[in-house]
Structures are given as structure tokens and as C-alpha cells.
Write a protein that holds these residues in place. Structure first.
Motif, mmCIF file in Angstrom:
data_model
loop_
_atom_site.group_PDB
_atom_site.id
_atom_site.type_symbol
_atom_site.label_atom_id
_atom_site.label_comp_id
_atom_site.label_asym_id
_atom_site.label_seq_id
_atom_site.Cartn_x
_atom_site.Cartn_y
_atom_site.Cartn_z
ATOM 1 N N VAL A 314 0.841 -1.197 0.000
ATOM 2 C CA VAL A 314 0.000 0.000 0.000
ATOM 3 C C VAL A 314 0.877 1.248 0.000
ATOM 4 C CG1 VAL A 314 -1.747 1.289 1.268
ATOM 5 C CG2 VAL A 314 -1.883 -1.209 1.158
ATOM 6 N N LYS A 315 1.945 1.215 0.798
ATOM 7 C CA LYS A 315 2.846 2.365 0.859
ATOM 8 C C LYS A 315 3.519 2.595 -0.496
ATOM 9 C CE LYS A 315 5.447 2.656 4.513
ATOM 10 N NZ LYS A 315 6.565 2.439 5.474
ATOM 11 N N TYR A 316 3.864 1.513 -1.177
ATOM 12 C CA TYR A 316 4.524 1.631 -2.476
ATOM 13 C C TYR A 316 3.615 2.341 -3.477
ATOM 14 C CZ TYR A 316 6.718 0.243 -6.882
ATOM 15 O OH TYR A 316 7.307 0.250 -8.128
ATOM 16 N N VAL A 317 2.369 1.938 -3.529
ATOM 17 C CA VAL A 317 1.429 2.545 -4.474
ATOM 18 C C VAL A 317 1.186 4.010 -4.131
ATOM 19 C CG1 VAL A 317 -0.955 2.506 -5.311
ATOM 20 C CG2 VAL A 317 0.306 0.356 -5.025
ATOM 21 N N LYS A 318 1.138 4.311 -2.855
ATOM 22 C CA LYS A 318 0.800 5.657 -2.417
ATOM 23 C C LYS A 318 1.986 6.616 -2.441
ATOM 24 C CE LYS A 318 -3.579 5.603 -1.251
ATOM 25 N NZ LYS A 318 -4.516 6.539 -1.894
ATOM 26 N N SER A 319 3.164 6.115 -2.726
ATOM 27 C CA SER A 319 4.359 6.941 -2.582
ATOM 28 C C SER A 319 4.561 7.937 -3.711
ATOM 29 C CB SER A 319 5.598 6.047 -2.462
ATOM 30 O OG SER A 319 5.763 5.281 -3.648
ATOM 31 N N SER A 320 3.906 7.749 -4.860
ATOM 32 C CA SER A 320 4.087 8.699 -5.959
ATOM 33 C C SER A 320 2.853 8.702 -6.843
ATOM 34 C CB SER A 320 5.326 8.355 -6.787
ATOM 35 O OG SER A 320 5.101 7.193 -7.565
ATOM 36 N N ASP A 321 2.695 9.792 -7.547
ATOM 37 C CA ASP A 321 1.553 9.926 -8.455
ATOM 38 C C ASP A 321 1.654 8.934 -9.610
ATOM 39 O OD1 ASP A 321 -0.824 11.150 -9.401
ATOM 40 O OD2 ASP A 321 0.346 12.319 -10.823
ATOM 41 N N ARG A 322 2.870 8.696 -10.096
ATOM 42 C CA ARG A 322 3.055 7.763 -11.203
ATOM 43 C C ARG A 322 2.604 6.366 -10.817
ATOM 44 N NH1 ARG A 322 6.725 4.082 -12.505
ATOM 45 N NH2 ARG A 322 8.015 4.612 -10.697
ATOM 46 N N ARG A 323 2.997 5.924 -9.633
ATOM 47 C CA ARG A 323 2.610 4.587 -9.186
ATOM 48 C C ARG A 323 1.102 4.489 -8.953
ATOM 49 N NH1 ARG A 323 7.446 3.804 -4.697
ATOM 50 N NH2 ARG A 323 9.185 3.604 -6.178
ATOM 51 N N THR A 324 0.517 5.562 -8.445
ATOM 52 C CA THR A 324 -0.921 5.561 -8.217
ATOM 53 C C THR A 324 -1.676 5.413 -9.523
ATOM 54 O OG1 THR A 324 -0.659 6.965 -6.259
ATOM 55 C CG2 THR A 324 -2.845 6.870 -7.246
ATOM 56 N N LEU A 325 -1.243 6.145 -10.564
ATOM 57 C CA LEU A 325 -1.899 6.057 -11.861
ATOM 58 C C LEU A 325 -1.728 4.666 -12.475
ATOM 59 C CD1 LEU A 325 -0.921 9.530 -13.390
ATOM 60 C CD2 LEU A 325 -3.158 8.827 -12.505
ATOM 61 N N LYS A 326 -0.542 4.108 -12.318
ATOM 62 C CA LYS A 326 -0.302 2.768 -12.847
ATOM 63 C C LYS A 326 -1.176 1.746 -12.120
ATOM 64 C CE LYS A 326 3.748 1.548 -14.262
ATOM 65 N NZ LYS A 326 5.174 1.144 -14.374
ATOM 66 N N PHE A 327 -1.331 1.927 -10.818
ATOM 67 C CA PHE A 327 -2.170 1.000 -10.045
ATOM 68 C C PHE A 327 -3.629 1.112 -10.481
ATOM 69 C CE2 PHE A 327 -4.626 -0.246 -6.255
ATOM 70 C CZ PHE A 327 -4.116 -1.524 -6.072
ATOM 71 N N LYS A 328 -4.076 2.309 -10.807
ATOM 72 C CA LYS A 328 -5.458 2.486 -11.275
ATOM 73 C C LYS A 328 -5.673 1.718 -12.577
ATOM 74 C CE LYS A 328 -6.565 6.909 -9.105
ATOM 75 N NZ LYS A 328 -6.944 8.336 -9.303
ATOM 76 N N GLU A 329 -4.654 1.701 -13.416
ATOM 77 C CA GLU A 329 -4.747 0.915 -14.651
ATOM 78 C C GLU A 329 -4.870 -0.569 -14.320
ATOM 79 O OE1 GLU A 329 -1.355 1.860 -16.987
ATOM 80 O OE2 GLU A 329 -1.913 3.961 -17.320
ATOM 81 N N CYS A 330 -4.119 -1.013 -13.326
ATOM 82 C CA CYS A 330 -4.192 -2.410 -12.902
ATOM 83 C C CYS A 330 -5.573 -2.740 -12.334
ATOM 84 C CB CYS A 330 -3.113 -2.715 -11.874
ATOM 85 S SG CYS A 330 -1.416 -2.541 -12.470
ATOM 86 N N VAL A 331 -6.139 -1.802 -11.605
ATOM 87 C CA VAL A 331 -7.485 -1.992 -11.054
ATOM 88 C C VAL A 331 -8.485 -2.148 -12.184
ATOM 89 C CG1 VAL A 331 -9.332 -0.871 -9.744
ATOM 90 C CG2 VAL A 331 -6.984 -0.764 -8.910
ATOM 91 N N SER A 332 -8.341 -1.310 -13.213
ATOM 92 C CA SER A 332 -9.238 -1.397 -14.365
ATOM 93 C C SER A 332 -9.064 -2.724 -15.101
ATOM 94 C CB SER A 332 -8.969 -0.228 -15.317
ATOM 95 O OG SER A 332 -9.792 -0.291 -16.451
ATOM 96 N N ASP A 333 -7.814 -3.153 -15.266
ATOM 97 C CA ASP A 333 -7.546 -4.431 -15.941
ATOM 98 C C ASP A 333 -8.093 -5.609 -15.145
ATOM 99 O OD1 ASP A 333 -6.274 -3.009 -17.902
ATOM 100 O OD2 ASP A 333 -4.246 -3.370 -17.123
ATOM 101 N N ALA A 334 -8.100 -5.473 -13.825
ATOM 102 C CA ALA A 334 -8.591 -6.565 -12.972
ATOM 103 C C ALA A 334 -10.114 -6.598 -12.909
ATOM 104 C CB ALA A 334 -8.014 -6.418 -11.566
ATOM 105 N N GLY A 335 -10.761 -5.578 -13.484
ATOM 106 C CA GLY A 335 -12.226 -5.525 -13.467
ATOM 107 C C GLY A 335 -12.803 -5.231 -12.102
ATOM 108 N N ILE A 336 -12.046 -4.531 -11.283
ATOM 109 C CA ILE A 336 -12.516 -4.172 -9.929
ATOM 110 C C ILE A 336 -13.293 -2.866 -10.016
ATOM 111 C CG2 ILE A 336 -11.821 -3.610 -7.576
ATOM 112 C CD1 ILE A 336 -9.280 -5.271 -8.054
#
Length: 786
Positions: A314-336
């Protein structure tokens, strides 16, 4: 037809109208006094010699001026009545009917007293600074709205706020004096950003309308030392100031050692004057939320490593805007398709750990995708770690729900106490043999701590369950039997005996009119007969004997009243039914149970947590901030108390403090976070705390290196060659070679704000080197080097 839209529609008297046209007589070239000329313009005379005026917006013509034949003046009232109020072409403005009289538009008359009162209340409600009234922009705005408004200076506004404070104080005093029942208290101490101590005293009672009422009585400066003796002195003075020292039933405090001394001295102080029932046996109540927090925190100590991968993810994803945006893409790909967002925990708040697990588990598949697309992501939890996280989340969920339920301040909680504490003990007992080793160890730690604080339930709060018509004594017996069948009968008997003992106190005090707890019947008689003749004295003794007989008779009736109440069948209602109102039940039972009726008002008023005081500290953090640190303590009290008296406590002040910090979109509200963390009153830099209790070095805070606030001491930071340890607002140089450098849990995604406080520049102690590494290790970030 296009009409001009730029004409100002200012409804102010004596505005100049346009000069008359060429057809008008030069002798009539004068200013028009009616404000209708903001909407009309004269267009000259018609063929009959009658002067006309046309609407500036729709062009309709109306007669004005004098009739050349009758010499009568048409006036302007028909223009306002017949046209201005109905013309659809005029831009929308607030056509207050008070703005004109007899057809003439005029300025609304300002009641300066009402204006000052409303302004004072606005400052109170929104915690505005007093010099708000002197802001140049505000004054210009008010002047533009209405130049007749008299904006007073700052000092006058302070006096206006004080008037509201005194007026509302009188209302609260009268409200407490009118009720027949007693009053319950909560108290706590808070350290402001100015390092000044404040003590908050709140009162809880059932008012005349049978509504549970909570009011802040005092929010006053508490000068050091903050010992139990000094705290008691301030609290007792507050009670005398409000005139309620003879009406106190209980006080709820947390487990601080100073609070134990406070309640001991205060109890003795009140008992000397015979102001407490049963010699204060049910006077002290420990804060259940604080105790539960200690119990769960003790259990979480053994699972820190088990949660490491999830927390780091969680800390890794929250540590930068770039990682947060990339994680959002992963969320979309996972169909969540959820929007709860990731939540990072604050290690000193166990409920935030639950919220972190709850949110992270829902994004499990997204983390697995992130591991594939981001090679820098190294802490993806294994299947075993996810399973353990799910088990811990399930284990913590009932504790989280119980904490929220017990922390309510708008409904009675004392009737919930027994059931909720029993649930906690039952959960702990059931998990002592859990197949998961980590959960088993966690439960063992929690049991040891719960035995320390809850070896015996609070008897006074158990009365709340008896007075709940859904539960009564049978529920007490059922709970004790589930935990220990051998001792359930003895424990139930003990609770019932003390319940009847308290009831007798009410019978005694309610049976002799005019005799209070601080005055015995014999004292009352001696006072009434001090200057009487022998015949009157003899009659007084006869009446006294009759009153004693009557008292004994009523005691017998009272015993039957308990039996009658307990003999009635329990109300068949779901324990979790939020619509059930226990106060409403007792409100309608006055004639049936006249003494239990009063007793129930007192017992059901007992707050089982100090949430009311904690929410007052949240308000204090807004009133007394680093941007407003010079405000006087008396003014702080005026603002906080009056705001509470007028508007009550904010909804759910601290039920879900950490939950409120994180938005559903995963964006953090840093103001709430910092405010909440700052309210902890933890100050390891205070005298005597330079070294931890286990002999470890002094705790430092990475934010300001003072050692204050809630901190995570899991990492050791060594000073560099210059003896310097990095802090976000500057270096700290001290005599110790190393320290446990505290770190706010959410610092990883709050870094932009923190970097704003840090002047990273070369040459400086923030450059590459030990401090640079310290910062990176603690935050998971790389500080910018300019």
C-alpha cells in the motif's frame, strides 16, 4: 428587441436618474428620488402632451408626470406595482417586498443589533478569527451590499461573542437545574500546538424532552503540573461554577495514572458533602474505547511482520503519483469496480490497520497485476500472506464495529456496555485455540491485557443492561453462564444486590421533600425547628416520625417496583435494531415505575467513552492552530463552548477518525490526518521521557524532530558525523548517537507537502549521505536534490 443588460439594479434611495430629454422643460431638470428610474427612462410626451416613461428592458411605456388637463400627477407607484414586479425581461434579483413602501423602492432598514448578533454567531459557528471583521475585502463586500451596515472592530466583536457565550451559558445552567435527575461527566487533557495544556469537561444528561444531551462545560487552560491533585482542583472548581456539584452521578476517564488520582480525590471531595450516591461506589467509569484500544494494540504487536508485505504494498502505491496512476490501470484491468481506495494505516491507531486490510484485500488481484507490469514492485504478498490478512481482517471487524457503537454520543451507550464487552471476551476465548499460530498468539496477548482491565465488569454499567427492557437480569445471567457456568449465579446475584442498593438510595432521597444528599433528615428537622416554640417542636417530631414511617412504606413499595419491572416479559426486539429507543420506553413508564424512572435517566446517561472530550479537542485544533496561536485561552473557551451549545457536536466526531481521513477515491485529507494525530497528547520530549521506559533512546519525530505526536518507533536512525538527524522541517542535533525516529504512517503519500517544508539545497545536511539514506529508508522515497 435587444435591451441593455449592464444597468446596475442597485435598490438604494436618492439615486440620480438620467437628465430629461430635449422635449423636457429646463425648469424640471432635477434629480429623481424614486428608485424606479433604475428600470425606466423618460421618453418625452405623447401626442396628448402626457409625459411617458419606457422600461429599459422590455420597452413598455407608462404615463408619468402631470396630466395637462386635470393637472394631477401620475406619480411612480404604478410603475413598481404594475410593471417592475412582473416584468420578465428584468434580470433576476431578490425583489424583497420590504424593499419598497408605498411604491417607492428603498434600502432595507438594518437592525444593527441583529446584524452584530448574527455576525458573532457566524464567527462562533465557523471558528473564524476575530479580525475577520477587519478584513479589507470583507468590509468592501459588505459596504457594496449595503453601506448602512455598521461593521464593528475586532475588540467589539469579541464582546459580542462574549455576550452570546454568557447568554448560552445561562440557558445550559437553567436546563440542568430544571431536570430531576443527576448529571454524568467526562474529562480529558489536551496539549495544543502552542504546547499549552487544556482540560475539557463535558456533561451528559437526559433533558426535559427525554433526549440525551451532551454539553461542553469548560475548555479551560490547564497550567502545569498536570497531576491528579491539580486536575481535581480545576474540575471541582468548574462544578461549583456551574452549581452542579450536588447533582453528579459519574465521571468517565481514560486509564492515565493522573486520572486515577483525580477521581479518587474528587470522589472523596464530593462524598464529604454527601453529594454522591452509595458513597461514590459507581462514580468512576473507565473509557471503554481507550481500554479496547490498549487490548487490540497489544495483540497487534505480534502480527507486525505478518502484515509487512501488505503494508509495504500500500505504501509503495501511495508513494508517488506515477505509481498511483499505474495501479489504477491495474485496477481497471482486474475488473474491480469499487471506489473505496487504498488506505494506509497509522501504527498508533489499530482501527486504521483494520481499514488498511479491508481496502487492500479488495484490490488483491490488482496488486498481482502490478507485480507483473512494474519490476520495481518487490513486496507483493504471497497467497499465504493474503489469507492471513483476510483472517486478521475478519478477526478485527467485530472490534471495529464495537468501537464505533460504543463511541456514539447522541444515543445511550451504557445499556450496550455489558453486551459489547461480553462479545469481546467471547471472541477472545473462541480464538485461543485458533489453528493460525499468529492469530493464536495475538489472542493470548489480548486475553492477558483484557484480564488486567476487565477482570470484573463495571457493575454500574451492568445496570444499563438491566434497565434495557430487551435484556434485564436474564441477559446478565446468560452472559456470565456462557463465559463461566460455575460462577454465573454468584456474579448475577452480586450485580442484582448492588442494583437494589442503588435503588434504595433513590427511594430514600426521593421520599423526603427538601432533603438533599448533603443534608440528613435530622439536620433538616433541626434547621426547621431552630426558633420554634415547644408546641411546634412537638408537632414537628410527630411529623418527622410520620415521614420516617412513610419512607419505610415507600421502600417496601419500591422493592415491589423492582420485582414488577423484572417480572414483566422482556420486549421482543432485535438487539441491533437502531429504531429502538430505550429512553422512550422509560419516558412512558413514569406512572408505572416512578422511582426506576428517575434512576434510569441517570444510568442511561453514563457515557462509556471519552469521545465527547476528544471531539472537543478536534474543535480546539481548528480554533487554536499554528496560524492562530496567539488567541487568549478565555477566547478559546468562549468559541468552543458556545459553538457546542448552539450546534452540538459534529456528526460522528471520532467514530471513524482514520476512515474519514481517507476519501473514497483514495485521496488523503491531510488536514484531518494531522489534526487527528496532533490530538494524541503524546509528547515523548516532555520531562522524564527523554528515554523510553525500556531504556531505549529518546523518540524523535521526523516531522519536526521534537519527539511529539504519535510516532512509529520501529526503525532506528543513527546520527551522521555531525550528530545530525534529519527532520522534515530541519535537522536535529542532540547529545544522543541514535534515536528511534518517529514517522507518520501516511507520510509515503503525503510527501509533496512534507518536501514543501524541507529546503533541500546544496550545500546542506540534507544532501547525499546518512541523512539522505535515512529519509529514503523511512519514507520509501527519494528526496529531491536541487
Amino acid at each position: 428587441m435587444d435591451h441593455p443588460k449592464s444597468n446596475p439594479l442597485v435598490l438604494v434611495d436618492d439615486l440620480a436618474s438620467e437628465t430629461r430629454g430635449p422635449s423636457e422643460s429646463a425648469t424640471t431638470n432635477k434629480k429623481e428620488v424614486s428608485n424606479v428610474w433604475n428600470f425606466f427612462t423618460k421618453v418625452g410626451k405623447d401626442k396628448d402632451g402626457i409625459e411617458k416613461a419606457a422600461c429599459k428592458y422590455c420597452g413598455n411605456n407608462y404615463k408619468v408626470g402631470k396630466n395637462p388637463i386635470t393637472k394631477n400627477n401620475y406619480g411612480t407607484s404604478h410603475l413598481s406595482r404594475r410593471h417592475v414586479n412582473v416584468c420578465r425581461s428584468i434580470p433576476n434579483i431578490d425583489m424583497d417586498m420590504n424593499l419598497y413602501q408605498e411604491g417607492k423602492f428603498g434600502t432595507r432598514r438594518i437592525n444593527q443589533k441583529i446584524h452584530r448578533k448574527l455576525l458573532a454567531r457566524a464567527i462562533i459557528k465557523h471558528s473564524l478569527p476575530y479580525n475577520f471583521v477587519e478584513y479589507e475585502g470583507i468590509r468592501e463586500w459588505i459596504k457594496d451590499i449595503n453601506p448602512n451596515v455598521d461593521m464593528k472592530c475586532r475588540n467589539t466583536t469579541v464582546l459580542d461573542v462574549e455576550k452570546e457565550y454568557m447568554k448560552e451559558m445561562d440557558k445550559v445552567k437553567q436546563s440542568m437545574s430544571r431536570i430531576p435527575n443527576r448529571i454524568c461527566l467526562t474529562s480529558d487533557v489536551w496539549t495544543a500546538v502552542t504546547s499549552e495544556g487544556y482540560i475539557c469537561l463535558t456533561t451528559h444528561f437526559v433533558d426535559e424532552n427525554w433526549k440525551l444531551t451532551s454539553k461542553i462545560l469548560n475548555f479551560c487552560r490547564m497550567k502545569p503540573p498536570h497531576t491528579g491533585v491539580e486536575l481535581e482542583s480545576v474540575v471541582f472548581d468548574c462544578l461549583k461554577q456551574w452549581g452542579i456539584e450536588k447533582k453528579i452521578f459519574s465521571i468517565t476517564l481514560d486509564n492515565a495514572s493522573a486520572n486515577n488520582i483525580l477521581q479518587d480525590i474528587l470522589e472523596s471531595h464530593l462524598c464529604v458533602h454527601r453529594n454522591l450516591l452509595c458513597n461514590g461506589e459507581f462514580f468512576h467509569v473507565r473509557c471503554c474505547a481507550h481500554t479496547l484500544n490498549l487490548i487490540v494494540q497489544d495483540g497487534l504487536k505480534v502480527v507486525d511482520k505478518a502484515l509487512h508485505s501488505i503494508r509495504e504494498s500500500v505504501k509503495y502505491v501511495k508513494s508517488s503519483d506515477r505509481r498511483t496512476l499505474k495501479f489504477k490501470e491495474c485496477v481497471s484491468d482486474a475488473g474491480i469496480n469499487i471506489s473505496i481506495g487504498l488506505r494506509l494505516d497509522v501504527t498508533t491507531r489499530w482501527n486504521s490497520t483494520y481499514l488498511m486490510l479491508e481496502s487492500a484485500i479488495k484490490y488483491k488481484k490488482a496488486f498481482e497485476i502490478l507485480k507483473v507490469v512494474d519490476r520495481n514492485y518487490k513486496n507483493c504478498p504471497s497467497s499465504e500472506e493474503w489469507n492471513r490478512g483476510e483472517k486478521m481482517c475478519q478477526f478485527l471487524e467485530p472490534f471495529y464495529e464495537i468501537t464505533n457503537m460504543m463511541s456514539g454520543s447522541s444515543y445511550p451507550t451504557s445499556n450496550l456496555y455489558f453486551m459489547q464487552i461480553w462479545k469481546i471476551q467471547l471472541i477472545i476465548e473462541e480464538n485461543l485455540l485458533n489453528e493460525d499460530v499468529t492469530l493464536r498468539e495475538m489472542t493470548l496477548n489480548m486475553k492477558d491485557k483484557s484480564q488486567k482491565y476487565w477482570k470484573e465488569y463495571s457493575i454500574g454499567l451492568a445496570f444499563g443492561a438491566i434497565l434495557d427492557p430487551r435484556l434485564k437480569v436474564d441477559f446478565i445471567t446468560y452472559c456470565y453462564k456462557k463465559l463461566d457456568p460455575l460462577t454465573c449465579g454468584e456474579k448475577t446475584k452480586k450485580v442484582l444486590e448492588k442494583f437494589k442498593r442503588l435503588f434504595k438510595e433513590y427511594v430514600k432521597n426521593l421520599s423526603i421533600p427538601g432533603v438533599s444528599l448533603s443534608q440528613s433528615p435530622t439536620e433538616s428537622i433541626s434547621m426547621s425547628q431552630s426558633n420554634t416554640e415547644g408546641r411546634k417542636l412537638k408537632r414537628s417530631r410527630i411529623i418527622s416520625d410520620f415521614k420516617m414511617y412513610q419512607n419505610e412504606s415507600k421502600s417496601i413499595v419500591g422493592k415491589n417496583e423492582i420485582d414488577a419491572y423484572l417480572g414483566e416479559p422482556t420486549i421482543d426486539d432485535d438487539e441491533d435494531n437502531e429504531d429502538f429507543d430505550v429512553l422512550k420506553y422509560w419516558k412512558t413508564s413514569e406512572k408505572k415505575f416512578p422511582i426506576l424512572f428517575i434512576m434510569a435517566r441517570d444510568v442511561l446517561s453514563i457515557p462509556i467513552t471519552t469521545v465527547a472530550s476528544e471531539s472537543a479537542f478536534s474543535k480546539g485544533g481548528r480554533v487554536l492552530s499554528k496560524y492562530r496561536s496567539s488567541i487568549l485561552p478565555d477566547h478559546v473557551q468562549m468559541l468552543i463552548c458556545t459553538q457546542n451549545w448552539l450546534h452540538g457536536f459534529f456528526e460522528n466526531p471520532s467514530d471513524e477518525v482514520v476512515g474519514d481521513i481517507f476519501g473514497h477515491d483514495g485521496i488523503i485529507d491531510e488536514s484531518k490526518l494531522l489534526e487527528d494525530v496532533e490530538n494524541s497528547s503524546v509528547d515523548p520530549a516532555a520531562a522524564g521521557l527523554q528515554v523510553a521506559s525500556d531504556g531505549k533512546p529518546k523518540i524523535l519525530d521526523i516531522l519536526d524532530c521534537t519527539g511529539s505526536r504519535d510516532v512509529d518507533t520501529s526503525k532506528v536512525v543513527k546520527a551522521d558525523a555531525d550528530g545530525c538527524i534529519l527532520g522534515a522541517s530541519g535537522p536535529w542535533v542532540g547529545p544522543i548517537p541514535q534515536g528511534f525516529c518517529g514517522l507518520f504512517g501516511p507520510v509515503g503519500f503525503s510527501h509533496k507537502r512534507l518536501f514543501g517544508h524541507v529546503g533541500f539545497s546544496n550545500p546542506s545536511p540534507y544532501g547525499p549521505g546518512p541523512n539522505h539514506e535515512n529519509w529514503a529508508n523511512l519514507t520509501g522515497l527519494t528526496p529531491p536534490i536541487l
